[in-house]
Design an enzyme around this catalytic site. Structure first.
Site, mmCIF file in Angstrom:
data_model
loop_
_atom_site.group_PDB
_atom_site.id
_atom_site.type_symbol
_atom_site.label_atom_id
_atom_site.label_comp_id
_atom_site.label_asym_id
_atom_site.label_seq_id
_atom_site.Cartn_x
_atom_site.Cartn_y
_atom_site.Cartn_z
ATOM 1 N N ASP A 70 0.869 -1.168 0.000
ATOM 2 C CA ASP A 70 0.000 0.000 0.000
ATOM 3 C C ASP A 70 0.909 1.221 0.000
ATOM 4 O O ASP A 70 1.755 1.373 0.890
ATOM 5 C CB ASP A 70 -0.875 -0.030 1.262
ATOM 6 N N TYR A 125 -10.301 14.389 -5.965
ATOM 7 C CA TYR A 125 -9.337 14.071 -7.014
ATOM 8 C C TYR A 125 -8.630 15.330 -7.498
ATOM 9 O O TYR A 125 -7.403 15.379 -7.585
ATOM 10 C CB TYR A 125 -10.058 13.379 -8.172
#
Length: 253
Positions: free
Chosen positions: A52, A145
């Site tokens: 991750d 985003y």
């Protein structure tokens, strides 16, 4: 190109295309990805790591292995990213906001942080961050985003200034709408939110560019290989759009 290249999210999508382009150019390739299945499909000559990108302990361990195996690093492509929610800002959960910024921004920060000592020691290197045209224009209903990609460009500018004296370059690639599963999912969510069709959303994105086109993962990969090459030895601090020239970031409005 006899370079040592590390690519995050290199198991699939644009990251895979970047890794394949570097491999074809003769580079040594190391891919990191959260998806074990994607890594399993990579060529056996590539180094690979499942992790991750937000887990600093895992990132630090990867760099320890990379240092032992390669002794240094010539190019970092911090490519990992997620689309985040497509929704009006008042409906976005804080957890979704934080997750998007963590993957897109914190992941790039962590890899740049741990790549820097290797590059400083050799007084050379190229750091390439995958941003987005959302980091140039912004997009409605994509607050997490867009914010993460504007911040990615800010991180890149800082890296270019801070690391330039060590011979290390930093640049951002800002793709437009990229053909592939992730963009298909974004368009499906946007179509649902706006009560229209996927094809209408596609036409809107393409129609907002001068070249009336989406881009491919291979277009992004070609730019990454150029930015890592000696031909780009004095290209640093640049926000480079690969997007067919965006004229209107939201022609659907």
């Amino acid at each position: 190109m006899d370079k040592r290249v590390l690519i995050t999210a290199g198991g699939s999508g644009s990251g895979r295309a970047i890794a394949e382009a570097f491999h074809k150019a003769g580079a040594h390739v190391w891919v990191a990805d959260v998806d074990a299945g994607a890594l399993a499909s990579c060529p056996p000559t590539w180094e690979r790591e499942q992790l991750d990108v937000c887990d600093e302990a895992a990132v630090e361990a990867l760099f320890a292995r990379l240092r032992a195996a390669w002794g240094g690093l010539d190019t970092l492509c911090a490519n990992a990213g997620i689309a985040g929610p497509t929704a009006p800002i008042e409906t976005i959960e804080v957890a979704a906001w934080r997750h998007c910024l963590a993957v897109n921004l914190e992941g790039a920060f962590l890899f740049a942080k741990h790549a820097t000592p290797l590059m400083k020691a050799q007084r050379s290197g190229a750091i390439i961050l995958t941003s987005s045209t959302a980091g140039i224009f912004g997009y409605p209903n994509r607050a997490p985003y867009s914010a993460s990609k504007w911040a990615t460009n800010g991180l890149m500018k800082t890296l270019a200034m801070e690391l330039g004296p060590y011979g290390i370059r930093a640049n951002s690639i800002c793709p437009g709408a990229v053909e592939g599963p992730r963009m298909e999912a974004v368009m499906a969510r946007e179509a649902a939110a706006k009560g229209t069709t996927r094809d209408a959303i596609y036409a809107g994105y393409a129609g907002g560019t001068s070249m009336r086109s989406f881009v491919s993962a291979e277009d992004i990969a070609a730019m990454a290989v150029f930015l890592a090459s000696d031909a780009a030895r004095l290209v640093s601090g640049q926000i480079i759009a690969v997007d067919g020239h965006t004229e209107n970031p939201d022609p659907k409005a």
